[in-house]
Design a protein around this motif. Structure first.
Motif, PDB file in Angstrom:
ATOM      1  N   UNK A 183      34.075 -49.429  18.757  1.00 54.41           N
ATOM      2  CA  UNK A 183      34.740 -50.638  17.234  1.00 54.41           C
ATOM      3  C   UNK A 183      33.970 -51.495  17.675  1.00 54.41           C
ATOM      4  N   UNK A 184      33.136 -51.433  19.003  1.00 54.32           N
ATOM      5  CA  UNK A 184      32.006 -52.037  18.666  1.00 54.32           C
ATOM      6  C   UNK A 184      30.768 -52.208  17.897  1.00 54.32           C
ATOM      7  N   UNK A 185      30.730 -50.800  17.815  1.00 55.36           N
ATOM      8  CA  UNK A 185      29.188 -50.514  17.162  1.00 55.36           C
ATOM      9  C   UNK A 185      29.271 -49.862  15.565  1.00 55.36           C
ATOM     10  N   UNK A 186      31.100 -50.279  15.443  1.00 55.41           N
ATOM     11  CA  UNK A 186      30.877 -49.778  14.151  1.00 55.41           C
ATOM     12  C   UNK A 186      31.442 -51.101  13.735  1.00 55.41           C
ATOM     13  N   UNK A 187      31.835 -52.181  14.661  1.00 60.34           N
ATOM     14  CA  UNK A 187      31.535 -53.755  13.705  1.00 60.34           C
ATOM     15  C   UNK A 187      29.579 -54.021  13.654  1.00 60.34           C
ATOM     16  N   UNK A 188      29.023 -53.825  15.094  1.00 61.98           N
ATOM     17  CA  UNK A 188      27.521 -54.315  14.321  1.00 61.98           C
ATOM     18  C   UNK A 188      26.862 -53.711  12.830  1.00 61.98           C
ATOM     19  N   UNK A 189      27.237 -52.140  13.152  1.00 62.00           N
ATOM     20  CA  UNK A 189      27.220 -50.997  12.194  1.00 62.00           C
ATOM     21  C   UNK A 189      27.817 -52.037  10.543  1.00 62.00           C
ATOM     22  N   UNK A 190      28.462 -52.209  10.943  1.00 65.79           N
ATOM     23  CA  UNK A 190      28.754 -52.854   8.840  1.00 65.79           C
ATOM     24  C   UNK A 190      28.238 -54.388   8.762  1.00 65.79           C
ATOM     25  N   UNK A 191      27.641 -54.875  10.062  1.00 67.44           N
ATOM     26  CA  UNK A 191      27.103 -56.735   9.991  1.00 67.44           C
ATOM     27  C   UNK A 191      25.306 -56.544   9.551  1.00 67.44           C
ATOM     28  N   UNK A 192      24.807 -54.734  10.116  1.00 61.56           N
ATOM     29  CA  UNK A 192      23.578 -54.556  10.183  1.00 61.56           C
ATOM     30  C   UNK A 192      23.126 -53.822   8.270  1.00 61.56           C
ATOM     31  N   UNK A 193      24.773 -52.988   8.079  1.00 60.93           N
ATOM     32  CA  UNK A 193      25.554 -52.489   7.283  1.00 60.93           C
ATOM     33  C   UNK A 193      24.775 -53.687   6.024  1.00 60.93           C
ATOM     34  N   UNK A 194      24.936 -54.571   5.780  1.00 60.03           N
ATOM     35  CA  UNK A 194      25.233 -55.061   5.163  1.00 60.03           C
ATOM     36  C   UNK A 194      23.670 -55.640   4.435  1.00 60.03           C
ATOM     37  N   UNK A 195      22.556 -55.604   5.414  1.00 58.91           N
ATOM     38  CA  UNK A 195      21.665 -56.229   4.981  1.00 58.91           C
ATOM     39  C   UNK A 195      20.665 -54.738   4.412  1.00 58.91           C
ATOM     40  N   UNK A 196      21.435 -53.412   4.223  1.00 59.85           N
ATOM     41  CA  UNK A 196      20.721 -52.836   3.216  1.00 59.85           C
ATOM     42  C   UNK A 196      21.446 -52.723   1.812  1.00 59.85           C
ATOM     43  N   UNK A 197      22.835 -52.931   2.062  1.00 65.60           N
ATOM     44  CA  UNK A 197      23.735 -52.638   0.711  1.00 65.60           C
ATOM     45  C   UNK A 197      23.326 -53.830  -0.348  1.00 65.60           C
ATOM     46  N   UNK A 198      22.753 -55.297   0.105  1.00 64.67           N
ATOM     47  CA  UNK A 198      21.954 -56.705  -0.481  1.00 64.67           C
ATOM     48  C   UNK A 198      20.524 -55.992  -0.837  1.00 64.67           C
ATOM     49  N   UNK A 199      19.437 -55.174   0.172  1.00 69.17           N
ATOM     50  CA  UNK A 199      18.148 -54.776  -0.504  1.00 69.17           C
ATOM     51  C   UNK A 199      17.923 -53.353  -0.963  1.00 69.17           C
ATOM     52  N   UNK A 200      18.563 -52.522  -0.620  1.00 67.45           N
ATOM     53  CA  UNK A 200      18.313 -51.355  -1.084  1.00 67.45           C
ATOM     54  C   UNK A 200      18.188 -50.502   0.269  1.00 67.45           C
ATOM     55  N   UNK A 201      17.734 -48.936  -0.155  1.00 74.06           N
ATOM     56  CA  UNK A 201      16.209 -48.662   1.107  1.00 74.06           C
ATOM     57  C   UNK A 201      15.537 -48.590  -0.077  1.00 74.06           C
ATOM     58  N   UNK A 202      14.222 -48.702  -0.028  1.00 72.03           N
ATOM     59  CA  UNK A 202      12.930 -48.638  -0.262  1.00 72.03           C
ATOM     60  C   UNK A 202      12.707 -46.693  -0.777  1.00 72.03           C
ATOM     61  N   UNK A 203      12.105 -46.642  -1.653  1.00 74.80           N
ATOM     62  CA  UNK A 203      12.076 -45.254  -2.193  1.00 74.80           C
ATOM     63  C   UNK A 203      11.094 -44.277  -0.792  1.00 74.80           C
ATOM     64  N   UNK A 204      10.360 -45.156   0.100  1.00 73.96           N
ATOM     65  CA  UNK A 204       9.282 -44.604   0.632  1.00 73.96           C
ATOM     66  C   UNK A 204       9.917 -44.265   2.344  1.00 73.96           C
ATOM     67  N   UNK A 205      11.141 -45.092   2.031  1.00 70.41           N
ATOM     68  CA  UNK A 205      11.663 -45.196   2.858  1.00 70.41           C
ATOM     69  C   UNK A 205      12.883 -43.581   3.893  1.00 70.41           C
TER      70      UNK A 205
END
Length: 257
Positions: A183-205
């Motif tokens: 549950x801790x890893x899931x929660x931490x992952x959701x918070x960090x995933x918010x960053x990816x959803x906001x800015x997306x993954x650059x094509x070169x990454x």
């Protein structure tokens, strides 16, 4: 080069997240030694996703059974055990990651935690199974997990050690540690995933992101599987010695560089 770094760090993340040797500490020290550039917040999300996937792959049957028997205490004990780390992590994770990011402090915590594990091996009775888990045990392990915010401590290391101090067998302490981590890893992952959803993954990454997920998942699954088997018959001393040697080596490099 970045893909090679992603593969190496993905493997390191998976193995060291579940072996009691500190993933955060290794992910600070290895790039520092090799003078690698930071792969960024997006890659950090990939590593968290990889370790979460490995937990799901290994424990999905356990979680189905735990949820099916939701009226029994075990599910609620896990929930209670997650609260301290969730609260402190949400409020202070960025502070801890910034203030304690020095390789010197990582080395100090590696050695200190190794000594604490050694004391647990000497003093812990190691005669209780998970069926004996009670609220007091859960709170003790849950609050101990807060210390894992400091790189070099290790989430699995501190929770397994707390479990052994509470009298649990090594394998039982490790299994509860991993169930508590999900549950801790899931929660931490959701918070960090918010960053990816906001800015997306650059094509070169994309290749770096996918490599991190893949290799963290594979190594994480193997680490869980073989650590649980190992602890059925063996002590933590191999990890204690590893922590001491790595900690002393990092201190040596730090003061000579």
């Amino acid at each position: 080069m970045e893909v090679i770094q992603a593969v190496v760090l993905g493997l390191v993340q998976g193995f060291t997240e579940f072996l009691p040797v500190s993933s955060s500490g290794h992910l600070i020290v290895i790039p520092w030694i090799f003078k690698w550039n930071d792969l960024g917040a997006t890659f950090d999300v990939a590593l968290h996703l990889g370790t979460l996937i490995s937990l799901v792959f290994y424990f999905w049957r356990d979680w189905i059974e735990i949820i099916r028997r939701w009226k029994e205490p075990f599910l609620w004990l896990i929930a209670v055990g997650c609260v301290p780390a969730a609260v402190f992590g949400y409020k202070f994770e960025k502070t801890f990651e910034t203030v304690f990011r020095s390789p010197l402090l990582v080395a100090v915590f590696m050695i200190s935690m190794g000594l604490l594990m050694w004391l647990a091996e000497l003093r812990g009775k190691k005669n209780k199974d998970m069926e004996s888990l009670n609220l007091g045990d859960t709170l003790f392990i849950g609050f101990a997990q807060v210390l894992a915010l400091m790189p070099g401590v290790s989430r699995s290391g501190i929770t397994i050690t707390a479990g052994i101090f509470s009298g649990f067998k090594r394998e039982s302490a490790a299994r509860f540690s991993f169930l508590l981590a999900m549950p801790i890893t899931f929660g931490a992952g959701l918070l960090k995933l918010k960053h990816v959803m906001e800015f997306g993954i650059p094509k070169d990454e994309y290749r770096v992101f996918l490599s991190g997920i893949l290799f963290a998942t594979i190594s994480g699954f193997l680490a869980i599987k073989y650590l649980l088997k190992f602890l059925q018959k063996h002590s933590l001393y191999v990890f204690i010695w590893y922590r001491m040697i790595v900690g002393l080596a990092v201190l040596l490099i730090y003061f000579l560089s």
